[in-house]
Design an enzyme around this catalytic site. Structure first.
Site, PDB file in Angstrom:
ATOM      1  CG  ASP A  41      65.280  49.359   9.841  1.00  0.00           C
ATOM      2  OD1 ASP A  41      66.060  49.346  10.809  1.00  0.00           O
ATOM      3  OD2 ASP A  41      64.220  50.002   9.833  1.00  0.00           O
ATOM      4  NE  ARG A  49      74.471  40.264   2.907  1.00  0.00           N
ATOM      5  CZ  ARG A  49      75.735  40.471   2.569  1.00  0.00           C
ATOM      6  NH1 ARG A  49      76.295  41.654   2.757  1.00  0.00           N
ATOM      7  NH2 ARG A  49      76.455  39.502   2.035  1.00  0.00           N
ATOM      8  N   GLY A  52      56.415  47.769   8.636  1.00  0.00           N
ATOM      9  CA  GLY A  52      56.923  47.880   7.272  1.00  0.00           C
ATOM     10  C   GLY A  52      55.823  47.801   6.236  1.00  0.00           C
TER      11      GLY A  52
END
Length: 288
Positions: A65, A70, A185
């Site tokens: 992930d 990125r 997250g």
């Protein structure tokens, strides 16, 4: 005729990822595509801000992930489809595994994969340096922006507002503002809900607030969240966008967050893959 570009973003810490990237670079070049490979971010981080995505029809992220995040930073708000191949541990944002890589790439180029549009964040960070000079920085995030207490360990204090309406004065370990994509997250760890990727608003979750009445909340897509920090409780604080430190050598005094002007487009095999991932990762269910 302008050539069609494909961007490869490997995780250079995984040998298998680098090897797959080299294989794809050869294979796609032979098919007539112009292929560019992102360098190791540890030695060439300026590439992430300088890449020209015009003419790019596909970005392939080879990692976990973090590599997809990125790739999203490189693509920014330009809505180039991203195909994630999982070489990491969780792979929540990825579409497949290395053994299927050539078939996945072929399907992506043929337009046979599903598009999942993910809302982004546009973040304004207002800082002050040791000399007292104020500055601000605009940045992108797919997952979240987080301001946390620094190395001193002291809790921080801040005021939360939405559309210039003051909601609360909070003391705690910090605050996270996330998209639906980021809801699984940091925001989830801070007590926020798991949210469908189709949701276009934001989730705001204070981190370990020093009160029982402060709770996470969600906004509409057009709302603007502003967080202003006080120095009375903890001047030492750090600001991160998708895990990347923004405030090195400076102290954040305010953060303003709104929905970004463009989405990130992730490719997937099916429309229900999000709930399959939720079921297997968070509830331990197995799916074929």
């Amino acid at each position: 005729m302008q050539s069609m570009k494909i961007l490869l973003v490997p995780n250079h810490m995984y040998t298998a990822s680098v090897q797959s990237s080299a294989m794809l670079q050869t294979y796609l070049s032979e098919q007539g595509f112009e292929v560019e490979c992102a360098p190791d971010f540890r030695i060439a981080s300026n590439f992430d801000k300088s890449y020209d995505s015009s003419g790019t029809i596909l970005c392939i992220a080879l990692g976990g992930d973090g590599t997809v995040l990125r790739a999203a930073r490189i693509i920014n708000y330009n809505e180039v489809p991203i195909l994630g191949i999982s070489y990491g541990h969780m792979g929540f944002l990825t579409s497949g595994v290395p053994k299927d890589i050539r078939a996945l790439v072929q399907n992506a180029l043929a337009g046979e994969l599903k598009l999942s549009k993910r809302s982004t964040l546009e973040i304004e960070v207002f800082d002050i340096d040791e000399s007292g000079k104020e500055s601000h920085e605009s940045c992108f995030a797919l997952n979240e922006v987080a301001v946390t207490r620094g190395n001193s360990g002291k809790m921080i204090a801040f005021d939360l507002s939405v559309n210039d309406i003051h909601l609360a004065s909070v003391r705690g370990d910090g605050v996270v503002v996330s998209t639906a994509t980021g809801s699984t997250g940091y925001a989830l760890s801070a007590g926020g809900p798991i949210v469908s990727p189709d949701f276009a608003g934001m989730i705001c979750a204070p981190i370990a607030p020093h009160t029982l009445t402060t709770r996470p909340f969600v906004t509409s897509p057009s709302d603007i969240i502003r967080i202003e920090f006080e120095d009375e409780y903890g001047k030492d604080r750090s600001t991160y966008a998708d895990g990347v430190l923004l405030s090195s050598g400076k102290r954040t005094i305010a953060v303003e967050v709104k929905r970004g002007p463009g989405d990130i487009v992730l490719l997937a095999n099916s429309h229900d893959y999000f709930y399959r991932k939720i079921s297997s990762i968070f509830y331990g269910e197995c799916h074929d």
